[in-house]
Design an enzyme around this catalytic site. Structure first.
Site, short mmCIF file in Angstrom:
data_model
loop_
_atom_site.label_atom_id
_atom_site.label_comp_id
_atom_site.label_asym_id
_atom_site.label_seq_id
_atom_site.Cartn_x
_atom_site.Cartn_y
_atom_site.Cartn_z
N ALA A 65 0.84 -1.18 0.00
CA ALA A 65 0.00 0.00 0.00
C ALA A 65 0.88 1.24 0.00
O ALA A 65 2.08 1.18 0.31
CB ALA A 65 -0.90 0.00 1.23
N GLY A 108 -0.19 -5.02 0.65
CA GLY A 108 -1.42 -4.90 -0.13
C GLY A 108 -1.30 -5.53 -1.51
O GLY A 108 -2.29 -6.00 -2.06
N GLU A 111 -2.02 -9.11 -0.97
CA GLU A 111 -3.46 -9.24 -0.73
C GLU A 111 -4.25 -9.11 -2.02
O GLU A 111 -5.26 -9.79 -2.21
CB GLU A 111 -3.90 -8.20 0.29
CG GLU A 111 -3.38 -8.51 1.69
CD GLU A 111 -3.63 -7.40 2.68
OE1 GLU A 111 -4.17 -7.68 3.77
OE2 GLU A 111 -3.31 -6.24 2.38
N GLU A 131 3.70 -6.05 6.96
CA GLU A 131 3.09 -4.94 7.70
C GLU A 131 3.55 -4.87 9.15
O GLU A 131 3.56 -3.78 9.75
CB GLU A 131 1.56 -5.07 7.65
CG GLU A 131 0.93 -4.79 6.30
CD GLU A 131 0.78 -6.04 5.45
OE1 GLU A 131 0.00 -6.01 4.49
OE2 GLU A 131 1.46 -7.06 5.74
#
Length: 257
Positions: A65, A108, A111, A131
């Site tokens: 992200a 992300g 994911e 993370e």
């Protein structure tokens, strides 16, 4: 529609979306995710498209992200923005989605790949949920989809200790479908998508739905759900054509109805 953070192409019956923030290693900011969801939904509505491929570039599928976008945010601001709700739009897409992954596929980005139905990886692919190193944890499905894919032990090490998986490890643990040389990973993903897109469209969509149901319900309920979809397909023209073509020893001509 004009996009700034993605590139959109079609390859016969395959819709291709390229994440296009190369200077940021395709970090997923809110604009990119909104454009991605919009493009995928458009392909899902387009009858001429049978399957979808998401890719980045050779260096990175997506390195995570966009941390700058959220670093100073409060819990209330994160809740109000609710950027992760865009991921729910990908979940509702009925056509198969294949991730073509090379290089970094982290946070992300991992994911996002997990939210796809299949993953074709290059030999350089690296998968991870780092993370924990930022004082947070996965928030877009990493703890749930990753555990279902690779099992508790490996998922715990990736989520709690930032372990990366090589492409070969990802294949061994069942995270990816296949590993190919870097120069061939996108071609291989498009080839797989074209093969699926050439099959009976309604059956493909319902079969995808049934497989996903296996992760969300009991075996008894899943078997009942599968059976209902199976019987329903006998109301389609494609079922009649497919079985007639089999008996007549010829290639079927699908109508998607």
């Amino acid at each position: 529609m004009t996009y700034e953070s993605i590139l959109v192409e079609t390859h016969d019956r395959v819709g291709l979306v390229r994440l296009n923030r190369p200077q940021q290693l395709n970090a997923l900011n809110s604009q990119l995710m909104e454009e991605l969801a919009t493009a995928i939904e458009a392909f899902d509505r387009e009858p001429a498209i049978g399957s979808i491929v998401i890719t980045g570039d050779e260096r990175a599928f997506a390195a995570g992200a966009d941390i700058k976008e959220m670093a100073a945010a409060s819990a209330v601001e994160m809740l109000q923005r609710d950027n992760i709700s865009r991921w729910d739009r990908l979940r509702r897409v009925r056509k198969p989605i294949i991730a073509a992954v090379s290089g970094y596929c982290l946070g992300g980005g991992c994911e996002l790949a997990l939210a796809c139905d299949m993953i074709v990886a290059s030999e350089s692919a690296r998968f991870g949920q780092p993370e924990i190193n930022l004082g947070v944890m996965p928030g877009a499905g990493g703890t749930q989809r990753l555990t279902r894919a690779v099992g508790k032990a490996v998922a715990m090490e990736m989520v709690l200790n930032g372990r990366f998986l090589t492409a070969d490890e990802a294949l061994r643990y069942g995270l990816v479908n296949r590993v190919v040389p870097v120069e061939a990973y996108l071609e291989e993903a498009i080839k797989l998508a074209q093969e699926i897109a050439a099959r009976a469209p309604v059956a493909v969509r319902l079969a995808k739905e049934a497989v996903h149901k296996a992760f969300e319900t009991s075996l008894t309920d899943g078997l009942e759900f599968e059976r209902r979809l199976f019987y329903f397909l006998f109301a389609t023209e494609d079922q009649k054509e497919g079985m007639r073509a089999f008996i007549e020893k010829r290639k079927p001509e699908w109508k998607g109805r």
